[in-house]
Design a protein around this motif. Sequence first.
Motif, PDB file in Angstrom:
ATOM      1  N   SER A  37       0.842  -1.204   0.000  1.00 51.66           N
ATOM      2  CA  SER A  37       0.000   0.000   0.000  1.00 51.66           C
ATOM      3  C   SER A  37       0.869   1.244   0.000  1.00 51.66           C
ATOM      4  N   GLY A  38       0.774   2.025  -1.038  1.00 45.72           N
ATOM      5  CA  GLY A  38       1.528   3.274  -1.118  1.00 45.72           C
ATOM      6  C   GLY A  38       0.630   4.469  -0.862  1.00 45.72           C
ATOM      7  N   PRO A  39       1.201   5.681  -0.900  1.00 51.02           N
ATOM      8  CA  PRO A  39       0.405   6.892  -0.689  1.00 51.02           C
ATOM      9  C   PRO A  39      -0.799   6.975  -1.634  1.00 51.02           C
ATOM     10  N   GLU A  40      -0.626   6.475  -2.877  1.00 49.21           N
ATOM     11  CA  GLU A  40      -1.734   6.561  -3.834  1.00 49.21           C
ATOM     12  C   GLU A  40      -2.933   5.746  -3.364  1.00 49.21           C
ATOM     13  N   ARG A 103       1.364  -4.519   2.705  1.00 49.81           N
ATOM     14  CA  ARG A 103       1.818  -3.657   3.800  1.00 49.81           C
ATOM     15  C   ARG A 103       2.045  -2.238   3.300  1.00 49.81           C
ATOM     16  N   LEU A 104       2.098  -1.314   4.283  1.00 46.64           N
ATOM     17  CA  LEU A 104       2.363   0.087   3.940  1.00 46.64           C
ATOM     18  C   LEU A 104       3.804   0.249   3.468  1.00 46.64           C
ATOM     19  N   THR A 105       3.985   0.982   2.385  1.00 44.93           N
ATOM     20  CA  THR A 105       5.348   1.318   1.977  1.00 44.93           C
ATOM     21  C   THR A 105       5.855   2.425   2.907  1.00 44.93           C
ATOM     22  N   SER A 106       7.152   2.658   2.849  1.00 41.95           N
ATOM     23  CA  SER A 106       7.719   3.684   3.714  1.00 41.95           C
ATOM     24  C   SER A 106       7.166   5.090   3.384  1.00 41.95           C
ATOM     25  N   PRO A 107       7.022   5.456   2.102  1.00 44.70           N
ATOM     26  CA  PRO A 107       6.379   6.764   1.830  1.00 44.70           C
ATOM     27  C   PRO A 107       4.934   6.833   2.333  1.00 44.70           C
ATOM     28  N   ALA A 108       4.218   5.701   2.339  1.00 41.89           N
ATOM     29  CA  ALA A 108       2.842   5.707   2.861  1.00 41.89           C
ATOM     30  C   ALA A 108       2.862   5.965   4.371  1.00 41.89           C
ATOM     31  N   ALA A 109       3.808   5.324   5.057  1.00 38.06           N
ATOM     32  CA  ALA A 109       3.930   5.551   6.504  1.00 38.06           C
ATOM     33  C   ALA A 109       4.264   7.021   6.764  1.00 38.06           C
ATOM     34  N   HIS A 110       5.105   7.591   5.898  1.00 34.22           N
ATOM     35  CA  HIS A 110       5.467   9.011   6.032  1.00 34.22           C
ATOM     36  C   HIS A 110       4.227   9.896   5.831  1.00 34.22           C
ATOM     37  N   ALA A 111       3.408   9.543   4.838  1.00 37.77           N
ATOM     38  CA  ALA A 111       2.181  10.316   4.581  1.00 37.77           C
ATOM     39  C   ALA A 111       1.245  10.262   5.785  1.00 37.77           C
ATOM     40  N   ILE A 112       1.188   9.093   6.436  1.00 38.46           N
ATOM     41  CA  ILE A 112       0.328   8.979   7.625  1.00 38.46           C
ATOM     42  C   ILE A 112       0.872   9.834   8.764  1.00 38.46           C
ATOM     43  N   ARG A 113       2.195   9.868   8.891  1.00 38.45           N
ATOM     44  CA  ARG A 113       2.783  10.731   9.933  1.00 38.45           C
ATOM     45  C   ARG A 113       2.473  12.198   9.642  1.00 38.45           C
ATOM     46  N   LEU A 114       2.558  12.587   8.382  1.00 44.39           N
ATOM     47  CA  LEU A 114       2.223  13.977   8.021  1.00 44.39           C
ATOM     48  C   LEU A 114       0.752  14.259   8.325  1.00 44.39           C
ATOM     49  N   ALA A 115      -0.109  13.274   8.011  1.00 45.56           N
ATOM     50  CA  ALA A 115      -1.540  13.435   8.294  1.00 45.56           C
ATOM     51  C   ALA A 115      -1.771  13.545   9.797  1.00 45.56           C
ATOM     52  N   ALA A 116      -1.018  12.762  10.565  1.00 48.28           N
ATOM     53  CA  ALA A 116      -1.172  12.809  12.026  1.00 48.28           C
ATOM     54  C   ALA A 116      -0.772  14.181  12.565  1.00 48.28           C
ATOM     55  N   SER A 117       0.262  14.796  11.966  1.00 50.43           N
ATOM     56  CA  SER A 117       0.607  16.129  12.482  1.00 50.43           C
ATOM     57  C   SER A 117      -0.417  17.169  12.056  1.00 50.43           C
ATOM     58  N   GLU A 118      -1.039  16.975  10.900  1.00 54.95           N
ATOM     59  CA  GLU A 118      -2.166  17.862  10.524  1.00 54.95           C
ATOM     60  C   GLU A 118      -3.274  17.733  11.571  1.00 54.95           C
ATOM     61  N   SER A 119      -3.531  16.477  11.931  1.00 53.22           N
ATOM     62  CA  SER A 119      -4.591  16.155  12.878  1.00 53.22           C
ATOM     63  C   SER A 119      -4.333  16.819  14.241  1.00 53.22           C
ATOM     64  N   LYS A 120      -3.048  16.775  14.638  1.00 47.12           N
ATOM     65  CA  LYS A 120      -2.651  17.359  15.912  1.00 47.12           C
ATOM     66  C   LYS A 120      -2.754  18.886  15.856  1.00 47.12           C
ATOM     67  N   ALA A 133      -4.003  16.260   2.885  1.00 46.90           N
ATOM     68  CA  ALA A 133      -2.999  17.285   3.204  1.00 46.90           C
ATOM     69  C   ALA A 133      -1.605  16.650   3.295  1.00 46.90           C
ATOM     70  N   GLY A 134      -1.542  15.466   3.901  1.00 50.00           N
ATOM     71  CA  GLY A 134      -0.256  14.766   4.033  1.00 50.00           C
ATOM     72  C   GLY A 134       0.315  14.440   2.659  1.00 50.00           C
ATOM     73  N   ILE A 135      -0.534  13.908   1.790  1.00 55.17           N
ATOM     74  CA  ILE A 135      -0.066  13.506   0.455  1.00 55.17           C
ATOM     75  C   ILE A 135       0.299  14.725  -0.387  1.00 55.17           C
ATOM     76  N   ALA A 136      -0.427  15.835  -0.158  1.00 58.00           N
ATOM     77  CA  ALA A 136      -0.104  17.071  -0.888  1.00 58.00           C
ATOM     78  C   ALA A 136       1.289  17.587  -0.513  1.00 58.00           C
ATOM     79  N   GLN A 137       1.813  17.133   0.627  1.00 63.70           N
ATOM     80  CA  GLN A 137       3.142  17.586   1.051  1.00 63.70           C
ATOM     81  C   GLN A 137       4.266  16.669   0.561  1.00 63.70           C
TER      82      GLN A 137
END
Lengths: 179, 75
Positions: A37-40, A103-120, A133-137
């Motif tokens: 599973s990637g960011p797409e 499984r999540l690819t490493s860029p997908a995990a990164h996108a989720i972390r970016l999304a989590a900081s948006e959420s925070k 927003a995460g993927i746009a970054q």
Amino acid sequence: MSRKSHAMKTHATGSRAVKAVVLGAEQHAEGLGDSSSGPEHLLLAALDLPDGAARRSFERISADPDGVRDAIIRTHEEALRGVGIEPVAEERLGRSPGRGRERLTSPAAHAIRLAASESKRDRTGAFGAHIVAGIAQLERGTAVRALEAMGIDRDELLVAARVEAVKAARRREEERDED
Amino acid sequence: MPPLTQLPVPEDPADALAAVVALRRLADRIERAAVDRAVDEGWTWSQVAEALGVSKQAVHKRHADGRERAKRESR
């Protein structure tokens, strides 16, 4: 509702949404014949979320959320043509089931972390918009190329996703007040 | 399709890497379909591994576990 319990509720909604997005991404990966599973795929899963905030982020900049999946497929096809290979028709590849290891690819995990900081940052609980927003970054990769193929400016998409996250939270508040 | 030696390679690294991603997914899909067909035709995992030029353990990890899980889930 006290500030603390509101924050906890938002967080609970958030973690459910994270699970839904990750699970949905696995299904999209399998459906597209990808083995991880990637960011797409996260993006497609975010667009499926019932609050519609991810879809509205696209509509806000006059982009069609229903065009994302096709854009992803086209991106791979164009990349193959770049090395002189015509895309292989789906039916010729046969329908072999996935291996259940999307499984999540490493860029997908990164996108989720970016999304989590948006959420925070905005505490709106609109995780679909946060994923957008995460993927746009992100700067590279299939999701980014697919957005580019759709003529989407990622900075504009980021702003739109942030606006829609806030609007989704406001809509939820209003619904709660009506109850 | 032109002969392999004449296949273009994009000069822009972003385009070249995107091509690598697309080729890998295509190779993955061809591999999965071919492994499924081979196993259904009675090939052993050792034979599949030999044909792919990898260890039996690698092929097991990549295909056998997932195939068994998929079979269990479809029951």
